[in-house]
Write an enzyme that holds these catalytic residues in place. Sequence first.
Site, mmCIF file in Angstrom:
data_model
loop_
_atom_site.group_PDB
_atom_site.id
_atom_site.type_symbol
_atom_site.label_atom_id
_atom_site.label_comp_id
_atom_site.label_asym_id
_atom_site.label_seq_id
_atom_site.Cartn_x
_atom_site.Cartn_y
_atom_site.Cartn_z
ATOM 1 N N ASP A 106 -57.741 -50.106 21.121
ATOM 2 C CA ASP A 106 -57.122 -50.725 22.297
ATOM 3 C C ASP A 106 -57.318 -52.238 22.191
ATOM 4 O O ASP A 106 -58.259 -52.695 21.546
ATOM 5 C CB ASP A 106 -57.760 -50.209 23.607
ATOM 6 C CG ASP A 106 -56.792 -50.271 24.784
ATOM 7 O OD1 ASP A 106 -56.449 -49.210 25.331
ATOM 8 O OD2 ASP A 106 -56.354 -51.388 25.145
ATOM 9 N N CYS B 264 -39.314 -36.887 14.171
ATOM 10 C CA CYS B 264 -40.249 -38.008 14.280
ATOM 11 C C CYS B 264 -39.906 -38.728 15.587
ATOM 12 O O CYS B 264 -38.952 -38.342 16.277
ATOM 13 C CB CYS B 264 -40.162 -38.940 13.061
ATOM 14 S SG CYS B 264 -38.900 -40.219 13.146
ATOM 15 N N CYS C 175 -44.812 -52.987 40.735
ATOM 16 C CA CYS C 175 -45.929 -52.299 40.125
ATOM 17 C C CYS C 175 -45.563 -50.839 39.822
ATOM 18 O O CYS C 175 -45.078 -50.135 40.700
ATOM 19 C CB CYS C 175 -47.086 -52.378 41.121
ATOM 20 S SG CYS C 175 -48.553 -51.599 40.576
ATOM 21 N N CYS D 39 -38.495 -40.929 7.189
ATOM 22 C CA CYS D 39 -38.430 -39.615 7.849
ATOM 23 C C CYS D 39 -37.407 -38.739 7.110
ATOM 24 O O CYS D 39 -37.687 -37.571 6.822
ATOM 25 C CB CYS D 39 -38.057 -39.772 9.320
ATOM 26 S SG CYS D 39 -37.747 -38.202 10.157
ATOM 27 N N CYS E 47 -31.632 -39.487 11.152
ATOM 28 C CA CYS E 47 -32.692 -40.348 11.710
ATOM 29 C C CYS E 47 -32.571 -41.771 11.138
ATOM 30 O O CYS E 47 -32.293 -41.948 9.945
ATOM 31 C CB CYS E 47 -34.063 -39.761 11.380
ATOM 32 S SG CYS E 47 -35.417 -40.751 12.041
#
Length: 290
Positions: free
Chosen positions: A67, A187, A211, A269, A264
């Site tokens: 993160d 994918c 928000c 992929c 794709c």
Amino acid sequence: AKVQKMSAEVVDSNPYSRLMALQRMGIVKDYERIRNKTVAVVGVGGVGSVAAEMLTRCGVGRLLIYDYDKVELANMNRLFFRPEHCGMTKTDAARKTLQEINPDVEVESYTMNITTLKGFEAFKSSLLGPDGNSRVDLILSCVDNYEARITINQVCLELKQNWMESGVSEDAVSGHIQTLIPGVTACFQCVPPLVVASGIDERTLKREGVCAASLPTTMGIVAGLLVQAALKYMLDFGSVSGYLGYNSLKDHFPTMEIKPSEACVNSLCCQLQREEEARRNSAVAAAAAP
Ligand code: ATP
């Protein structure tokens, strides 16, 4: 009777004995295998932090957490983080709490933005083992934006790494999880999410001063669905749906399988789909051979 009572107390106070009961009851073959599993949780916000805690309490061997953000007071409407964590990076705060809960779990924390050029490379190399292949059993995507999901998708295609994606709607009352197996299932770019399919720029949805809604209930439920699917996948019990939705307004849990698209936009992929088809054809030919 006294001896029996004592051993019951020992069983009750050992957190692992209730997990091992899954084995005695025939749900899981060898629960201890969880100790050898490595899971990466990308995004330790409302869903990811709870998912990481669940895996920690289940006794997973190693957790890699990613993160770039810090804990804020605004995060207190979710589970896991507490006011005293405010100002700490989410990864540091999460690692501290997770190691207090279960010191047997090895927690590696990566404070980084996975979508920058440098971040992409650092994210990818953190997943590699000494043999150059992925060292993780599963990646759980708990990020909240399209760019980060596309990054995870690309890294997983490059490493042929299975992953699970999760999401909670902007109105906080529905969510989903999806299992992605390179070349085998769709994918993340095979079937674009609704926002992209309808040509809306995701950034325009998040208007300044408006928000997005958020509920600890929906996020907790989605985290639970995600980790349940992860446990089933890693320990081979039950079945794992390609897609599992959650609509809290109607108490509806739709499931479906999502096939990969030959058209794709991600050429890697398409290549993995062709490799998978060749593998399937040669297995059929081998089975048919006298
Ligand atoms: P909100 O956006 O609703 O205010 P949030 O940013 O905490 O809250 P969550 O949905 O709770 O969002 O969690 C998503 C998590 O994923 C966040 O902690 C966020 O920092 C993390 N994340 C998103 N994009 C990236 C990225 N590119 N690299 C690393 N972490 C990311």
